[in-house]
Structure formats: structure tokens, C-alpha cells
Scaffold this active site. Sequence first.
Site, PDB file in Angstrom:
ATOM      1  CG  HIS A 108     -80.395  97.619   0.135  1.00  0.00           C
ATOM      2  ND1 HIS A 108     -81.048  97.797   1.328  1.00  0.00           N
ATOM      3  CD2 HIS A 108     -80.261  98.859  -0.411  1.00  0.00           C
ATOM      4  CE1 HIS A 108     -81.306  99.085   1.492  1.00  0.00           C
ATOM      5  NE2 HIS A 108     -80.824  99.753   0.457  1.00  0.00           N
ATOM      6  CD  GLU A 109     -78.198  99.581  -3.694  1.00  0.00           C
ATOM      7  OE1 GLU A 109     -78.935 100.389  -4.296  1.00  0.00           O
ATOM      8  OE2 GLU A 109     -77.785  99.795  -2.535  1.00  0.00           O
ATOM      9  CG  HIS A 144     -83.227 100.976  -3.768  1.00  0.00           C
ATOM     10  ND1 HIS A 144     -84.027 101.830  -3.048  1.00  0.00           N
ATOM     11  CD2 HIS A 144     -82.156 100.702  -2.980  1.00  0.00           C
ATOM     12  CE1 HIS A 144     -83.468 102.057  -1.869  1.00  0.00           C
ATOM     13  NE2 HIS A 144     -82.324 101.381  -1.798  1.00  0.00           N
TER      14      HIS A 144
END
Length: 152
Positions: A67-68, A71
Site C-alpha cells: 500500500h505504501e 503512494h
Amino acid sequence: MDNEELQQLVCRISLESFQKPFIHQAYFNGRLRSTGGRYLLQSHNIEINPKAFELYGIKEIQGIVLHELCHYHLHIEGKGYQHRDKEFRELLKKVKAPRFCSALHTSKPSIKKQRRYTYTCVNCQQLYIRKIKMNVEKYCCSKCLGKLELLK
């Protein structure tokens, strides 16, 4: 798992899932409370909540890292990296990254224990349980009009 192992894990996941290197730092941050991890826009570093590893293990950490990294790579490329952006949501689906992490807050026991007062009638032994202490001189039994006394 320590910060060095986390750094290696993030670099490996970045190469396997995104075919792009992760050239910044990834580390545990014990001050994170309700979030699994965060991507820092200015330094491009990734912070991971150590509680996620303690509660759920390596699988949860891998999901948070994916997920990170979504980003991270979108921000580096100048694309929409925020949760509301279409590009971010599409990349999450493409790499099968979770949109949210599992709940990290464990339910704390109630600090203030609810106090209960138990009264009984002297004549008929009728029980009365109250949250608020009452004046036994002022009240009587509703069944036989006898005197009340405090048990606890």
C-alpha cells in the site's frame, strides 16, 4: 523483525511487484497509533507500525508495504498518489494491495468500573440494585414498606 530486515523486505517487494527500486528508507515507528504505515512526502521514507507485525505477522506487513509503495511510486512519478485518486486505486488493484490494514487498536479495559449499590429490605429481603447511593433513612421497601439497609 528489525529495521534492516524491513528495509530489505520493502526493497524486495518494490522490485517484485513494481519492477522499480525503492531507494529511500523504510523503518518501524512505534509512535504510530491507528495507522498501519505512512509514506512521508518530503523525505520519501516509509514508516511502519510495529504493532501490526506483533498482532498480525509478516502477511499484514507485506500488505501495508504494498500500500505504501503505491503512494511512493506514484508520488515519485508525479501521478495521483492520494487515496481519492483514480491512478492510486487502479495501482492498488493491479498489485493486489489492501486499501486498509486490519484494526490495530486493542480494546482497552474500562478505566472506571461501574459502581453498584445493593440494598435489601430488613423484613422481606427484597433486593434493590442502584448505580447511585441513596439515603436509606429517606426511602423504604416498595413491597412491604420495611426499612432498607446497604449490603455492599
